[in-house]
Design a protein around this motif. Sequence first.
Motif, PDB file in Angstrom:
ATOM      1  N   THR A 213       0.819  -1.107  -0.032  1.00  0.00           N
ATOM      2  CA  THR A 213       0.022   0.030   0.058  1.00  0.00           C
ATOM      3  C   THR A 213       0.908   1.176  -0.116  1.00  0.00           C
ATOM      4  OG1 THR A 213       0.039   0.213   2.428  1.00  0.00           O
ATOM      5  CG2 THR A 213      -1.868  -1.061   1.349  1.00  0.00           C
ATOM      6  N   ARG A 214       0.124   2.347  -0.660  1.00  0.00           N
ATOM      7  CA  ARG A 214       0.929   3.699  -0.593  1.00  0.00           C
ATOM      8  C   ARG A 214      -0.059   4.632  -0.350  1.00  0.00           C
ATOM      9  NH1 ARG A 214       4.352   0.575  -0.262  1.00  0.00           N
ATOM     10  NH2 ARG A 214       6.239   0.067  -1.525  1.00  0.00           N
ATOM     11  N   ASP A 215       0.298   6.012  -0.235  1.00  0.00           N
ATOM     12  CA  ASP A 215      -0.480   6.962   0.127  1.00  0.00           C
ATOM     13  C   ASP A 215      -0.442   8.019  -1.312  1.00  0.00           C
ATOM     14  OD1 ASP A 215      -2.041   9.276   0.937  1.00  0.00           O
ATOM     15  OD2 ASP A 215      -1.331   8.914   2.692  1.00  0.00           O
ATOM     16  N   PHE A 216      -1.093   7.971  -2.144  1.00  0.00           N
ATOM     17  CA  PHE A 216      -1.160   8.639  -3.468  1.00  0.00           C
ATOM     18  C   PHE A 216      -1.657  10.210  -3.324  1.00  0.00           C
ATOM     19  CE2 PHE A 216      -0.777   4.387  -4.713  1.00  0.00           C
ATOM     20  CZ  PHE A 216       0.086   4.236  -5.358  1.00  0.00           C
ATOM     21  N   ILE A 217      -0.759  11.111  -3.469  1.00  0.00           N
ATOM     22  CA  ILE A 217      -1.200  12.584  -3.306  1.00  0.00           C
ATOM     23  C   ILE A 217      -1.171  13.230  -4.630  1.00  0.00           C
ATOM     24  CG2 ILE A 217       0.869  13.326  -2.313  1.00  0.00           C
ATOM     25  CD1 ILE A 217      -0.351  15.493  -0.965  1.00  0.00           C
ATOM     26  N   TYR A 218      -2.259  13.901  -4.986  1.00  0.00           N
ATOM     27  CA  TYR A 218      -2.203  14.865  -6.331  1.00  0.00           C
ATOM     28  C   TYR A 218      -1.244  15.818  -6.181  1.00  0.00           C
ATOM     29  CZ  TYR A 218      -4.265  17.679 -10.082  1.00  0.00           C
ATOM     30  OH  TYR A 218      -4.331  18.248 -11.151  1.00  0.00           O
ATOM     31  N   LEU A 219      -0.786  16.326  -7.157  1.00  0.00           N
ATOM     32  CA  LEU A 219       0.348  17.361  -7.429  1.00  0.00           C
ATOM     33  C   LEU A 219      -0.252  18.825  -6.630  1.00  0.00           C
ATOM     34  CD1 LEU A 219       3.292  18.309  -8.028  1.00  0.00           C
ATOM     35  CD2 LEU A 219       2.283  18.741 -10.507  1.00  0.00           C
ATOM     36  N   GLY A 220      -1.548  19.089  -7.227  1.00  0.00           N
ATOM     37  CA  GLY A 220      -1.803  20.461  -6.931  1.00  0.00           C
ATOM     38  C   GLY A 220      -1.994  20.494  -5.076  1.00  0.00           C
ATOM     39  N   ASP A 221      -2.278  19.340  -4.680  1.00  0.00           N
ATOM     40  CA  ASP A 221      -2.503  19.465  -3.139  1.00  0.00           C
ATOM     41  C   ASP A 221      -1.045  19.398  -2.507  1.00  0.00           C
ATOM     42  OD1 ASP A 221      -5.169  19.420  -2.965  1.00  0.00           O
ATOM     43  OD2 ASP A 221      -5.388  16.842  -3.232  1.00  0.00           O
ATOM     44  N   LEU A 222      -0.055  18.740  -3.000  1.00  0.00           N
ATOM     45  CA  LEU A 222       1.099  18.800  -2.457  1.00  0.00           C
ATOM     46  C   LEU A 222       1.907  20.203  -2.462  1.00  0.00           C
ATOM     47  CD1 LEU A 222       3.845  16.948  -1.517  1.00  0.00           C
ATOM     48  CD2 LEU A 222       4.386  17.563  -3.885  1.00  0.00           C
ATOM     49  N   ILE A 223       1.708  21.031  -3.849  1.00  0.00           N
ATOM     50  CA  ILE A 223       2.119  22.247  -3.810  1.00  0.00           C
ATOM     51  C   ILE A 223       1.338  23.199  -2.877  1.00  0.00           C
ATOM     52  CG2 ILE A 223       2.263  24.192  -5.388  1.00  0.00           C
ATOM     53  CD1 ILE A 223       4.145  21.948  -5.894  1.00  0.00           C
ATOM     54  N   ALA A 224       0.078  23.106  -2.712  1.00  0.00           N
ATOM     55  CA  ALA A 224      -0.440  23.946  -1.728  1.00  0.00           C
ATOM     56  C   ALA A 224       0.269  23.837  -0.113  1.00  0.00           C
ATOM     57  CB  ALA A 224      -1.903  23.598  -1.563  1.00  0.00           C
ATOM     58  N   ALA A 225       0.612  22.571   0.108  1.00  0.00           N
ATOM     59  CA  ALA A 225       1.493  22.259   1.343  1.00  0.00           C
ATOM     60  C   ALA A 225       2.593  23.026   1.508  1.00  0.00           C
ATOM     61  CB  ALA A 225       1.560  20.809   1.878  1.00  0.00           C
ATOM     62  N   VAL A 226       3.424  22.760   0.261  1.00  0.00           N
ATOM     63  CA  VAL A 226       4.862  23.480   0.011  1.00  0.00           C
ATOM     64  C   VAL A 226       4.610  25.151   0.287  1.00  0.00           C
ATOM     65  CG1 VAL A 226       6.562  23.972  -1.327  1.00  0.00           C
ATOM     66  CG2 VAL A 226       5.510  21.832  -1.400  1.00  0.00           C
ATOM     67  N   TYR A 227       3.703  25.536  -0.469  1.00  0.00           N
ATOM     68  CA  TYR A 227       3.453  26.976  -0.153  1.00  0.00           C
ATOM     69  C   TYR A 227       3.119  27.417   1.464  1.00  0.00           C
ATOM     70  CZ  TYR A 227       1.909  31.829  -1.052  1.00  0.00           C
ATOM     71  OH  TYR A 227       1.807  33.179  -1.144  1.00  0.00           O
ATOM     72  N   LYS A 228       2.280  26.626   1.973  1.00  0.00           N
ATOM     73  CA  LYS A 228       2.079  26.735   3.345  1.00  0.00           C
ATOM     74  C   LYS A 228       3.381  26.672   4.218  1.00  0.00           C
ATOM     75  CE  LYS A 228      -2.670  26.906   3.651  1.00  0.00           C
ATOM     76  NZ  LYS A 228      -3.713  27.754   4.588  1.00  0.00           N
ATOM     77  N   ALA A 229       4.006  25.484   4.066  1.00  0.00           N
ATOM     78  CA  ALA A 229       5.205  25.556   4.620  1.00  0.00           C
ATOM     79  C   ALA A 229       6.352  26.435   4.688  1.00  0.00           C
ATOM     80  CB  ALA A 229       5.879  24.042   4.290  1.00  0.00           C
ATOM     81  N   ALA A 230       6.274  27.188   3.437  1.00  0.00           N
ATOM     82  CA  ALA A 230       7.088  28.467   3.216  1.00  0.00           C
ATOM     83  C   ALA A 230       6.528  29.822   3.891  1.00  0.00           C
ATOM     84  CB  ALA A 230       7.360  28.587   1.677  1.00  0.00           C
ATOM     85  N   THR A 231       5.231  29.896   4.025  1.00  0.00           N
ATOM     86  CA  THR A 231       4.825  31.047   4.451  1.00  0.00           C
ATOM     87  C   THR A 231       4.095  31.133   5.990  1.00  0.00           C
ATOM     88  OG1 THR A 231       2.776  30.529   3.146  1.00  0.00           O
ATOM     89  CG2 THR A 231       4.523  31.643   2.297  1.00  0.00           C
ATOM     90  N   VAL A 232       3.591  30.178   6.449  1.00  0.00           N
ATOM     91  CA  VAL A 232       2.873  30.079   7.577  1.00  0.00           C
ATOM     92  C   VAL A 232       4.042  30.287   8.902  1.00  0.00           C
ATOM     93  CG1 VAL A 232       1.935  28.400   9.449  1.00  0.00           C
ATOM     94  CG2 VAL A 232       1.078  28.455   6.944  1.00  0.00           C
ATOM     95  N   PRO A 233       3.798  31.350   9.671  1.00  0.00           N
ATOM     96  CA  PRO A 233       4.828  31.814  10.656  1.00  0.00           C
ATOM     97  C   PRO A 233       4.648  30.545  11.818  1.00  0.00           C
ATOM     98  CG  PRO A 233       2.842  33.104  10.858  1.00  0.00           C
ATOM     99  CD  PRO A 233       2.644  32.182   9.785  1.00  0.00           C
ATOM    100  N   GLY A 234       6.081  30.725  12.680  1.00  0.00           N
ATOM    101  CA  GLY A 234       6.070  30.031  13.855  1.00  0.00           C
ATOM    102  C   GLY A 234       6.072  28.576  13.504  1.00  0.00           C
ATOM    103  N   ILE A 235       6.477  27.734  12.477  1.00  0.00           N
ATOM    104  CA  ILE A 235       6.311  26.255  12.061  1.00  0.00           C
ATOM    105  C   ILE A 235       7.993  25.912  12.127  1.00  0.00           C
ATOM    106  CG2 ILE A 235       4.316  26.102  11.626  1.00  0.00           C
ATOM    107  CD1 ILE A 235       5.490  25.922   8.843  1.00  0.00           C
ATOM    108  N   GLY A 236       8.954  26.814  12.518  1.00  0.00           N
ATOM    109  CA  GLY A 236      10.452  26.361  12.250  1.00  0.00           C
ATOM    110  C   GLY A 236      10.773  25.138  13.187  1.00  0.00           C
ATOM    111  N   GLY A 237      11.417  24.165  12.728  1.00  0.00           N
ATOM    112  CA  GLY A 237      12.091  23.014  13.112  1.00  0.00           C
ATOM    113  C   GLY A 237      10.993  21.938  13.228  1.00  0.00           C
ATOM    114  N   GLU A 238       9.672  22.001  12.437  1.00  0.00           N
ATOM    115  CA  GLU A 238       8.678  21.034  12.446  1.00  0.00           C
ATOM    116  C   GLU A 238       8.751  20.230  11.171  1.00  0.00           C
ATOM    117  OE1 GLU A 238       6.761  20.564  14.795  1.00  0.00           O
ATOM    118  OE2 GLU A 238       6.891  22.398  16.275  1.00  0.00           O
ATOM    119  N   THR A 239       8.292  18.821  11.373  1.00  0.00           N
ATOM    120  CA  THR A 239       8.113  17.770  10.256  1.00  0.00           C
ATOM    121  C   THR A 239       6.310  17.485  10.088  1.00  0.00           C
ATOM    122  OG1 THR A 239      10.273  17.149  10.689  1.00  0.00           O
ATOM    123  CG2 THR A 239       8.901  15.628   9.786  1.00  0.00           C
TER     124      THR A 239
END
Length: 324
Positions: free
Chosen positions: A221-247
């Motif tokens: 089994t795998r967890d298949f994620i659509y590209l558009g959803d992934l990119i939304a997460a990357v943008y959030k990870a780059a811009t949401v404050p206060g999440i340094g050091g998180e995984t």
Amino acid sequence: MKWLITGGCGFIGRALIRHLKTASPHDQIRVYDNLTVGTRDDLALEGHFSDHDETNLLSWTVGTTLIKGDILDADSLRQAAAGADVIVHLAANTGVAPSVTDPIGDCRANVLGTLNALEAARHHAVGRVVFASSGAPLGVQTPPLNEEMAPHPASPYGASKLAGEGYCSAYFHCFGVETVTLRFGNVYGEGSNKKASVVAKFIKQAMAGETLEIYGDGSQTRDFIYLGDLIAAVYKAATVPGIGGETFQIATNAETTIGQLTDKLVYALEEVAGIKANYINGETRQGDVARNYSDTRKAAKMLDWTCQTQLDDGLRKTVSFFRN
């Protein structure tokens, strides 16, 4: 914002650039890529760009700029990072199979390359580094995977990505570099025509009239994620404050067997492209884990992000891209 995207000519990098042009049209983007997978032409398809005068890397220009360079060239990468607000580190050796074939090369790219990106960020006080990881560092686990599990990588690829995660944590705690690690699920979508991952590979094989081969009995089994959803997460990870050091686990929180995926893809191929595909079961692949899907509640809470695209819809969009 000024964005430095390593590996930006690749599948995910180009999609991020498309997103930025819509979400942040006045941002400045530098793509740092050695052009071994993606090319200038691939990037040009996303819109106009210009090759940068590398003697004047302190000057940022509006739009997208391409700098040819390798992440193993620490000096070049450090120069490219000058003035950046965020580094999105996508450049890497990807996949289990290449790491099994060449574990030393995998280590160089994924460990030393990541270390060079972090050093560049530290040297220039870059505001944030977003590191593209995967579920592979966790390896052999009972899913759903979550951020608190102890890692047990089952492949050199998983080990090298785990090392990259470790350096991100160390640079956050020792040097104050705001690192955010994203463990991507199995990404698919438009623009994946050069990828060797299962969805892209199967579509290309079906369109060539070839029989699809599933590794093993298809129960993995795998967890298949659509590209558009992934990119939304990357943008959030780059811009949401206060999440340094998180995984964060970035996936769909849905467990899909390779057999189920193949059935859905065969249906989408016939529905969208009129192609009737056949498949067989082959040998089990060395280094693969039996089950893999992710608990994404932490991303929902801290990033305000959840996956929006159902697998059937995403597969139809992907097949349509390949058909066109």
